[in-house]
Design a protein around this motif. Sequence first.
Motif, PDB file in Angstrom:
ATOM      1  N   CYS A  58      41.476  92.014  46.149  1.00  0.00           N
ATOM      2  CA  CYS A  58      41.808  90.913  45.242  1.00  0.00           C
ATOM      3  C   CYS A  58      41.564  89.597  45.974  1.00  0.00           C
ATOM      4  O   CYS A  58      41.902  89.459  47.149  1.00  0.00           O
ATOM      5  CB  CYS A  58      43.270  91.012  44.818  1.00  0.00           C
ATOM      6  SG  CYS A  58      43.819  89.637  43.790  1.00  0.00           S
ATOM      7  N   CYS A  90      47.704  88.361  47.966  1.00  0.00           N
ATOM      8  CA  CYS A  90      47.759  89.652  47.276  1.00  0.00           C
ATOM      9  C   CYS A  90      46.933  90.701  48.014  1.00  0.00           C
ATOM     10  O   CYS A  90      47.465  91.595  48.644  1.00  0.00           O
ATOM     11  CB  CYS A  90      47.274  89.486  45.834  1.00  0.00           C
ATOM     12  SG  CYS A  90      47.097  91.054  44.954  1.00  0.00           S
ATOM     13  N   CYS A 107      42.854  91.844  41.256  1.00  0.00           N
ATOM     14  CA  CYS A 107      43.470  93.134  40.996  1.00  0.00           C
ATOM     15  C   CYS A 107      43.813  93.201  39.515  1.00  0.00           C
ATOM     16  O   CYS A 107      43.533  94.175  38.843  1.00  0.00           O
ATOM     17  CB  CYS A 107      44.713  93.309  41.869  1.00  0.00           C
ATOM     18  SG  CYS A 107      46.023  92.123  41.547  1.00  0.00           S
ATOM     19  N   CYS A 121      46.975  87.946  39.023  1.00  0.00           N
ATOM     20  CA  CYS A 121      46.283  87.114  40.010  1.00  0.00           C
ATOM     21  C   CYS A 121      45.220  86.224  39.386  1.00  0.00           C
ATOM     22  O   CYS A 121      45.008  85.114  39.842  1.00  0.00           O
ATOM     23  CB  CYS A 121      45.694  87.998  41.104  1.00  0.00           C
ATOM     24  SG  CYS A 121      46.983  88.594  42.199  1.00  0.00           S
TER      25      CYS A 121
HETATM   26 ZN    ZN Z   1      45.833  90.403  43.172  1.00  0.00          ZN
END
Ligand code: ZN
Length: 211
Positions: free
Chosen positions: A159, A164, A180, A185
């Motif tokens: 990601c 993250c 992701c 995100c």
């Molecule tokens: Zn993410």
Amino acid sequence: MGTVFNILAGERCLDLVNTLDNRPVPEKKLELLPDYASFAMWAEQAGIISRQKRQRLCEVALADPARATNVLSWVIELRESLYRIFDRIVGEQQPPKSDLDLVAHFLAQSYRAVRFRSTHGVYQLDWQDGEQLESPLWPIVRSASSLLTSPDLKLVRKCSVETCRWLFVDRSKNHSRRWCDMKICGNRTKARKYYSRTKLDAGEGARATQQ
Ligand SMILES: [Zn+2]
């Protein structure tokens, strides 16, 4: 009831890696599998075991907590090996041999539990048999081994949000998946971009009036 996991990686082995949340931020690292019951819940949501099997495994775990703790430590050991392997591969580096060996070791173990299952005369290998606490591990190990030996290995991504870094297989049409999860995100990134763009616009506006 219980945790709702984000199953989004496209491969079970990577979904397992993502059960240690906030990896890049040490003080915010969050263990999503603190006990065997959480692992069993994750395995059900990842489509590895049925609800009935999860309930049965949790009964077995309650009756033999030492064994359950042991199996959970294997899960975590496998997960961390998978993390190092795929993280290195995404970074175009050589994965540690000891981690590849560990996955191979689990893969060999999984074949001791394999059975043939036939549906209308078509035979398949099946790992779902039995009430062994470690049985949900086998589909994860098989997922790791097939991903490692498949052309899709090149599609494993992290990601793009720095905090993250969840792993996933980018099977989108143009191989342009960056996050992701778009809702988590993707939106966060867009909001930040929007914010910096409006700041930039304001700055440009100011410069324009000074000229
Ligand atoms: Zn993410």
